[in-house]
Design a protein around this motif. Structure first.
Motif, PDB file in Angstrom:
ATOM      1  N   PRO A 325       0.799  -1.236   0.000  1.00  0.00           N
ATOM      2  CA  PRO A 325       0.000   0.000   0.000  1.00  0.00           C
ATOM      3  C   PRO A 325       0.831   1.286   0.000  1.00  0.00           C
ATOM      4  O   PRO A 325       0.372   2.314  -0.489  1.00  0.00           O
ATOM      5  N   HIS A 326       2.050   1.214   0.530  1.00  0.00           N
ATOM      6  CA  HIS A 326       2.856   2.437   0.648  1.00  0.00           C
ATOM      7  C   HIS A 326       3.860   2.612  -0.484  1.00  0.00           C
ATOM      8  O   HIS A 326       4.561   3.614  -0.534  1.00  0.00           O
ATOM      9  N   SER A 327       3.946   1.625  -1.363  1.00  0.00           N
ATOM     10  CA  SER A 327       4.949   1.731  -2.434  1.00  0.00           C
ATOM     11  C   SER A 327       4.391   1.218  -3.751  1.00  0.00           C
ATOM     12  O   SER A 327       5.085   0.537  -4.506  1.00  0.00           O
ATOM     13  N   SER A 328       3.135   1.563  -4.017  1.00  0.00           N
ATOM     14  CA  SER A 328       2.456   1.001  -5.204  1.00  0.00           C
ATOM     15  C   SER A 328       2.206   2.047  -6.288  1.00  0.00           C
ATOM     16  O   SER A 328       1.405   1.810  -7.192  1.00  0.00           O
ATOM     17  N   PHE A 329       2.901   3.177  -6.233  1.00  0.00           N
ATOM     18  CA  PHE A 329       2.675   4.248  -7.203  1.00  0.00           C
ATOM     19  C   PHE A 329       2.843   3.758  -8.646  1.00  0.00           C
ATOM     20  O   PHE A 329       1.956   3.932  -9.497  1.00  0.00           O
ATOM     21  N   VAL A 330       3.966   3.107  -8.918  1.00  0.00           N
ATOM     22  CA  VAL A 330       4.226   2.624 -10.280  1.00  0.00           C
ATOM     23  C   VAL A 330       3.226   1.528 -10.657  1.00  0.00           C
ATOM     24  O   VAL A 330       2.785   1.452 -11.814  1.00  0.00           O
ATOM     25  N   LYS A 331       2.848   0.706  -9.678  1.00  0.00           N
ATOM     26  CA  LYS A 331       1.883  -0.370  -9.949  1.00  0.00           C
ATOM     27  C   LYS A 331       0.523   0.204 -10.355  1.00  0.00           C
ATOM     28  O   LYS A 331      -0.195  -0.383 -11.162  1.00  0.00           O
ATOM     29  N   LYS A 332       0.149   1.352  -9.797  1.00  0.00           N
ATOM     30  CA  LYS A 332      -1.113   1.988 -10.174  1.00  0.00           C
ATOM     31  C   LYS A 332      -1.056   2.475 -11.626  1.00  0.00           C
ATOM     32  O   LYS A 332      -2.050   2.381 -12.356  1.00  0.00           O
ATOM     33  N   ILE A 333       0.077   2.998 -12.038  1.00  0.00           N
ATOM     34  CA  ILE A 333       0.246   3.407 -13.444  1.00  0.00           C
ATOM     35  C   ILE A 333       0.141   2.184 -14.354  1.00  0.00           C
ATOM     36  O   ILE A 333      -0.537   2.215 -15.393  1.00  0.00           O
ATOM     37  N   GLU A 334       0.804   1.100 -13.947  1.00  0.00           N
ATOM     38  CA  GLU A 334       0.747  -0.132 -14.741  1.00  0.00           C
ATOM     39  C   GLU A 334      -0.685  -0.653 -14.843  1.00  0.00           C
ATOM     40  O   GLU A 334      -1.116  -1.113 -15.905  1.00  0.00           O
ATOM     41  N   LEU A 335      -1.429  -0.574 -13.744  1.00  0.00           N
ATOM     42  CA  LEU A 335      -2.822  -1.029 -13.751  1.00  0.00           C
ATOM     43  C   LEU A 335      -3.655  -0.181 -14.712  1.00  0.00           C
ATOM     44  O   LEU A 335      -4.491  -0.715 -15.464  1.00  0.00           O
ATOM     45  N   ALA A 336      -3.443   1.129 -14.704  1.00  0.00           N
ATOM     46  CA  ALA A 336      -4.165   2.001 -15.643  1.00  0.00           C
ATOM     47  C   ALA A 336      -3.855   1.599 -17.087  1.00  0.00           C
ATOM     48  O   ALA A 336      -4.758   1.551 -17.940  1.00  0.00           O
ATOM     49  N   ASN A 337      -2.589   1.294 -17.360  1.00  0.00           N
ATOM     50  CA  ASN A 337      -2.201   0.895 -18.721  1.00  0.00           C
ATOM     51  C   ASN A 337      -2.818  -0.442 -19.122  1.00  0.00           C
ATOM     52  O   ASN A 337      -3.149  -0.656 -20.293  1.00  0.00           O
ATOM     53  N   ILE A 338      -2.989  -1.338 -18.153  1.00  0.00           N
ATOM     54  CA  ILE A 338      -3.638  -2.626 -18.439  1.00  0.00           C
ATOM     55  C   ILE A 338      -5.125  -2.403 -18.719  1.00  0.00           C
ATOM     56  O   ILE A 338      -5.686  -2.965 -19.669  1.00  0.00           O
ATOM     57  N   TYR A 339      -5.773  -1.569 -17.897  1.00  0.00           N
ATOM     58  CA  TYR A 339      -7.189  -1.246 -18.145  1.00  0.00           C
ATOM     59  C   TYR A 339      -7.372  -0.653 -19.546  1.00  0.00           C
ATOM     60  O   TYR A 339      -8.381  -0.908 -20.211  1.00  0.00           O
ATOM     61  N   ALA A 340      -6.385   0.126 -19.999  1.00  0.00           N
ATOM     62  CA  ALA A 340      -6.496   0.763 -21.320  1.00  0.00           C
ATOM     63  C   ALA A 340      -6.554  -0.259 -22.444  1.00  0.00           C
ATOM     64  O   ALA A 340      -7.071   0.030 -23.533  1.00  0.00           O
ATOM     65  N   LYS A 341      -6.046  -1.462 -22.222  1.00  0.00           N
ATOM     66  CA  LYS A 341      -6.062  -2.523 -23.230  1.00  0.00           C
ATOM     67  C   LYS A 341      -7.322  -3.384 -23.134  1.00  0.00           C
ATOM     68  O   LYS A 341      -7.559  -4.245 -23.992  1.00  0.00           O
ATOM     69  N   SER A 342      -8.123  -3.180 -22.082  1.00  0.00           N
ATOM     70  CA  SER A 342      -9.311  -4.002 -21.860  1.00  0.00           C
ATOM     71  C   SER A 342     -10.471  -3.546 -22.743  1.00  0.00           C
ATOM     72  O   SER A 342     -10.538  -2.372 -23.150  1.00  0.00           O
ATOM     73  N   ASN A 343     -11.396  -4.468 -23.010  1.00  0.00           N
ATOM     74  CA  ASN A 343     -12.542  -4.146 -23.873  1.00  0.00           C
ATOM     75  C   ASN A 343     -13.384  -3.002 -23.327  1.00  0.00           C
ATOM     76  O   ASN A 343     -13.915  -2.190 -24.080  1.00  0.00           O
ATOM     77  N   HIS A 344     -13.506  -2.956 -22.003  1.00  0.00           N
ATOM     78  CA  HIS A 344     -14.380  -1.935 -21.403  1.00  0.00           C
ATOM     79  C   HIS A 344     -13.647  -1.134 -20.336  1.00  0.00           C
ATOM     80  O   HIS A 344     -14.261  -0.628 -19.397  1.00  0.00           O
ATOM     81  N   GLY A 345     -12.317  -0.993 -20.487  1.00  0.00           N
ATOM     82  CA  GLY A 345     -11.537  -0.379 -19.415  1.00  0.00           C
ATOM     83  C   GLY A 345     -10.994   1.000 -19.696  1.00  0.00           C
ATOM     84  O   GLY A 345     -10.306   1.578 -18.854  1.00  0.00           O
ATOM     85  N   GLN A 346     -11.318   1.567 -20.877  1.00  0.00           N
ATOM     86  CA  GLN A 346     -10.705   2.857 -21.232  1.00  0.00           C
ATOM     87  C   GLN A 346     -11.084   3.967 -20.257  1.00  0.00           C
ATOM     88  O   GLN A 346     -10.243   4.781 -19.859  1.00  0.00           O
ATOM     89  N   ALA A 347     -12.348   3.996 -19.870  1.00  0.00           N
ATOM     90  CA  ALA A 347     -12.798   5.041 -18.932  1.00  0.00           C
ATOM     91  C   ALA A 347     -12.111   4.878 -17.576  1.00  0.00           C
ATOM     92  O   ALA A 347     -11.716   5.861 -16.935  1.00  0.00           O
ATOM     93  N   LYS A 348     -11.963   3.625 -17.135  1.00  0.00           N
ATOM     94  CA  LYS A 348     -11.286   3.347 -15.871  1.00  0.00           C
ATOM     95  C   LYS A 348      -9.819   3.770 -15.934  1.00  0.00           C
ATOM     96  O   LYS A 348      -9.275   4.333 -14.976  1.00  0.00           O
ATOM     97  N   ALA A 349      -9.171   3.517 -17.065  1.00  0.00           N
ATOM     98  CA  ALA A 349      -7.770   3.916 -17.238  1.00  0.00           C
ATOM     99  C   ALA A 349      -7.618   5.422 -17.103  1.00  0.00           C
ATOM    100  O   ALA A 349      -6.742   5.916 -16.382  1.00  0.00           O
ATOM    101  N   GLU A 350      -8.495   6.168 -17.800  1.00  0.00           N
ATOM    102  CA  GLU A 350      -8.427   7.630 -17.738  1.00  0.00           C
ATOM    103  C   GLU A 350      -8.706   8.136 -16.323  1.00  0.00           C
ATOM    104  O   GLU A 350      -8.036   9.057 -15.830  1.00  0.00           O
ATOM    105  N   GLN A 351      -9.674   7.516 -15.659  1.00  0.00           N
ATOM    106  CA  GLN A 351     -10.002   7.905 -14.281  1.00  0.00           C
ATOM    107  C   GLN A 351      -8.799   7.703 -13.357  1.00  0.00           C
ATOM    108  O   GLN A 351      -8.485   8.575 -12.543  1.00  0.00           O
TER     109      GLN A 351
END
Length: 436
Positions: A325-351
């Motif tokens: 929880p205290h060192s997940s900054f880069v992991k959150k960026i990676e998660l956004a990038n993964i959502y961007a590749k998902s069928n219905h994840g573009q809005a979540k990525a931008e959020q």
């Protein structure tokens, strides 16, 4: 008879003369401390040859984060770890530890206990003197070098301390291994090839420290960068790593990098999943599995990956974020990038990106975020002009890093090709760009 004020001044001057974490000018940001703390938890397994040093550093980090009781607990664990590893009740390896405890008790207002630890330091230094007045004991040089590796960008200073320690005690294999890894630390990126003399030092270190699987995997990666075929060796080494997953510095992340670039991304995913199946509660292995899926989705995808693969990646990445929880900054960026590749994840990525952009970040983290958001805007949103604006924002931050260099390279390419309507603006921007 000294006054109380004089006595306090004398105590402080003695404390300032100590060699320990409190006097080594370690003043990192809170985020750096939190990230480092998580890393030390993952590597600090029983039997680790640097376990005493790990506990000493964790104690200092807990003090800096405002938890003095935890700090004292870790300093005490460090002393016990040294006694077990060195098979002796005292020795020069306790000088730094006792110095830390002297400082801690001073900050807690317990001057009598602080003075007691100062006396212990003086007794140890009389019993185990350094070779000369202007040199430290080998144990102190080694711990100082190992600690500064975690904070300092001054690799020459770290190398100098290690070399002095090794010259005095050449039989300490782990010192030489860490020294060589420190020399290699500036060549971690896939595009940078290790210098021949450092590669040779690494080969010798591997022979001396033959049980160190992390070193073996790292050395294999460097040889592969130089053009050697390493697939068979990589698979053999991966088998050894799978049989020693809970050992310290098990080499899993290093061998996964070898698989990613020189074997196959699918085999990397399978290897990480096999490791996680063996130890499903080990958070570090969850992190490794999440990393390989991120590689498959973002870096190695021919077309859109299977939705089931994306769903598995999202699930694992969210779990990793909750475990760090205290060192997940880069992991959150990676998660956004993964959502961007998902069928219905573009809005979540931008959020997710907007939440990160609106958060309170240190300059280095802000620079990394701007660089990654720029890439997302270009590749996932096809908004090149807005992407270039964020590359400019990344380059504007005068912190030298891979991400700044990458953004500048993108901008220079646009300027040189002169196809984008912003090329003149970018040319002027680069001409006026301040260097760190």
């Amino acid at each position: 008879m000294m006054s109380a004020a004089q006595s306090q001044t004398t105590l402080v001057s003695k404390l300032e003369a100590l060699q320990c974490h409190f006097t080594w000018d370690l003043d990192p940001s809170k985020n750096k401390l939190l990230r480092l703390s998580d890393m030390l938890v993952d590597i600090g397994k029983k039997g680790h040859c640097w376990l005493g040093h790990i506990y000493n550093l964790r104690g200092f980090i807990q003090y800096k984060l405002g938890f003095p009781e935890d700090a004292q607990s870790f300093f005490n664990k460090a002393a016990e770890a040294f006694r077990q590893m060195r098979k002796a009740d005292d020795g020069p390896w306790l000088v730094v530890n006792y110095g830390n405890l002297a400082w801690l008790h001073h900050h807690l207002g317990d001057q009598a206990e602080s003075e007691a630890y100062l006396s212990k330091v003086e007794a140890l230094m009389k019993k185990y003197p350094s070779p000369s007045q202007d040199e430290l004991h080998a144990e102190i040089y080694a711990e100082k070098a190992w600690t500064l590796m975690k904070f300092s960008t001054d690799r020459e200073l770290v190398a100098d301390y290690f070399q002095k320690a090794i010259r005095m005690q050449p039989d300490m294999v782990e010192w030489n291994t860490s020294h060589v890894m420190g020399l290699a630390s500036g060549f971690d990126h896939i595009d940078t090839v290790l210098e021949a003399d450092i590669l040779e030092k690494m080969r010798v270190a591997k022979e001396q420290d033959s049980e160190n699987l992390y070193l073996a995997a790292y050395y294999l990666e460097q040889r592969a960068k130089n053009g050697e075929r390493v697939e068979d060796e990589a698979r053999e080494l991966a088998g050894k790593i799978l049989r020693n997953l809970l050992s310290s510095y098990n080499g899993m992340k290093a061998i996964l990098r070898v698989y990613r670039h020189y074997v196959s991304i699918d085999e990397a995913v399978d290897l990480a999943e096999e490791a996680l199946e063996q130890h499903p509660d080990e958070r570090y292995l969850k992190r490794c599995a999440a990393l390989t899926l991120k590689w498959k989705i973002i870096c190695f995808s021919d077309g859109r990956p299977k939705q089931s693969t994306i769903d598995r990646a999202i699930s694992l990445q969210e779990e990793v974020i909750s475990l760090y929880p205290h060192s997940s900054f880069v992991k959150k960026i990676e998660l956004a990038n993964i959502y961007a590749k998902s069928n219905h994840g573009q809005a979540k990525a931008e959020q997710m990106y907007q939440e990160l952009l609106n958060s309170d970040l240190e300059p280095a983290d802000k620079q990394l975020l701007y660089n990654q958001y720029a890439k997302y805007l270009n590749f996932d949103r096809q908004d090149q002009n807005k992407s270039l604006k964020y590359h400019m924002k990344a380059a504007e931050i005068t912190h030298q890093s891979f991400y700044r260099g990458n953004s500048i390279k993108v901008l220079e390419n646009v300027k040189n090709k002169r196809r984008n309507s912003m090329w003149r603006e970018i040319e002027e921007f680069l001409e006026n760009l301040q260097e760190p």
